[in-house]
Design a protein around this motif. Sequence first.
Motif, short mmCIF file in Angstrom:
data_model
loop_
_atom_site.label_atom_id
_atom_site.label_comp_id
_atom_site.label_asym_id
_atom_site.label_seq_id
_atom_site.Cartn_x
_atom_site.Cartn_y
_atom_site.Cartn_z
N GLN A 151 52.78 36.76 29.12
CA GLN A 151 53.53 37.79 28.23
C GLN A 151 52.91 39.13 27.51
OE1 GLN A 151 54.79 36.08 24.85
NE2 GLN A 151 56.15 38.03 23.80
N GLY A 152 51.85 39.22 27.71
CA GLY A 152 50.93 40.17 27.38
C GLY A 152 51.04 40.65 28.98
N GLU A 153 50.87 39.62 29.91
CA GLU A 153 50.70 41.11 31.16
C GLU A 153 52.05 41.28 31.47
OE1 GLU A 153 47.39 37.49 33.03
OE2 GLU A 153 49.22 37.51 33.22
N LEU A 154 52.84 41.37 31.11
CA LEU A 154 54.02 41.76 31.59
C LEU A 154 54.54 43.04 30.55
CD1 LEU A 154 57.06 39.02 31.31
CD2 LEU A 154 56.02 40.60 33.18
N ALA A 155 53.92 42.56 29.54
CA ALA A 155 53.20 44.01 28.76
C ALA A 155 52.92 45.56 29.43
CB ALA A 155 53.78 44.04 27.20
N LEU A 156 52.33 44.67 30.13
CA LEU A 156 50.80 45.80 30.48
C LEU A 156 51.74 45.87 32.05
CD1 LEU A 156 48.04 47.07 31.01
CD2 LEU A 156 47.05 44.55 32.31
N LEU A 157 52.29 45.42 32.55
CA LEU A 157 53.25 45.86 33.28
C LEU A 157 53.84 47.24 33.20
CD1 LEU A 157 53.38 42.48 35.59
CD2 LEU A 157 51.76 44.59 35.66
N GLN A 158 54.41 46.98 32.26
CA GLN A 158 55.21 48.58 31.92
C GLN A 158 54.64 49.62 31.41
OE1 GLN A 158 57.50 46.65 28.65
NE2 GLN A 158 58.08 44.84 29.47
N GLN A 159 53.45 49.39 31.80
CA GLN A 159 52.31 50.93 31.43
C GLN A 159 52.12 51.30 32.67
OE1 GLN A 159 51.66 52.13 28.68
NE2 GLN A 159 52.23 50.02 27.32
N GLY A 160 52.57 50.68 34.22
CA GLY A 160 53.08 51.54 35.60
C GLY A 160 51.59 51.24 35.99
N ILE A 161 51.42 50.05 35.97
CA ILE A 161 49.85 49.20 36.33
C ILE A 161 50.51 49.31 38.34
CG2 ILE A 161 47.98 47.41 37.00
CD1 ILE A 161 48.16 49.66 34.21
N GLY A 162 49.29 50.27 39.01
CA GLY A 162 50.23 49.47 40.51
C GLY A 162 49.33 48.56 40.94
N ASP A 163 48.93 49.09 42.71
CA ASP A 163 48.09 48.15 43.40
C ASP A 163 46.47 48.69 42.94
OD1 ASP A 163 50.58 47.78 44.43
OD2 ASP A 163 49.61 48.63 46.63
N ILE A 164 46.13 47.03 42.56
CA ILE A 164 44.55 47.01 42.88
C ILE A 164 43.83 46.58 44.03
CG2 ILE A 164 44.37 47.23 40.55
CD1 ILE A 164 44.57 44.57 40.33
N ASP A 165 42.10 46.71 43.33
CA ASP A 165 41.55 45.59 44.61
C ASP A 165 40.57 44.66 43.93
OD1 ASP A 165 41.55 47.46 47.06
OD2 ASP A 165 40.91 49.08 45.25
N VAL A 166 40.35 44.72 42.91
CA VAL A 166 40.42 43.53 41.96
C VAL A 166 40.07 43.44 41.02
CG1 VAL A 166 37.75 42.19 41.40
CG2 VAL A 166 37.93 44.18 43.08
N LEU A 167 40.57 41.81 40.09
CA LEU A 167 41.42 41.64 39.66
C LEU A 167 40.65 41.06 38.91
CD1 LEU A 167 43.48 41.33 37.10
CD2 LEU A 167 44.37 39.68 38.45
N VAL A 168 39.61 40.66 37.76
CA VAL A 168 38.99 39.80 37.05
C VAL A 168 40.77 39.44 36.24
CG1 VAL A 168 37.37 39.43 35.17
CG2 VAL A 168 37.53 41.53 36.05
#
Length: 232
Positions: A151-168
Amino acid sequence: MTVIDVGQGQCVLLQSKSNAYLIDCGGVDPDLTASRVINQMHAQGVYSLDGIILTHYDSDHANAAANLISALPVETLYLPNIDPGSPIREKLTLQDTPVRWVNENTSFSCGTGIIKLFPADLAITGNESSMCILFQSKKCDILITGDRNAQGELALLQQGIGDIDVLVAGHHGADTSTSMALLQQTKPEIVVISAGEDNLHGHPSPHTLLRLERFGCQIRRTDLEGTIIIRG
């Protein structure tokens, strides 16, 4: 980026040019965690920090931060303005290091890149209140989501986060985090999981590992490899 092996906890060192920031600093034993972090930093020629950024105040993310501050110079503490009753938060505010409370989206330079902070809404509590950190540079984009669940990840995605190289991976690889929605929008090539060997929580979850494998991510784990350094 260096994901330092602190056992069941999280501590990530971001470096670019002469700048160095530490994201979280927590583990089972704060003294041992601080010692491990300092030794790793010294091995990489880092003897001071431009800042420590905490995602939240759970002990496995924050209990060694005060120890670290007492052992080496830290210019600024970047803290989410949540959980006012936390003893870790209170202890940090009693240090001499200046505190910058992050109440809204904030950006600042780090070497040749930019660090962006995404705090949760102040009304949110629990794991979803974790502040997220995005480091963007020309060669490598890195996302750290603390303990946020889907749920918190969905809220973050609404900030316009795009492609990344590395995810922790969120919440040390727990099944409730690192959702397909997050993977589909950010498309990480590498996912690093910070977890302790044979930890009592069963992190990382087999379900999380299966999602990452199906998505084609390269999986890196501190419980299997120890400290992980990625240069981009």
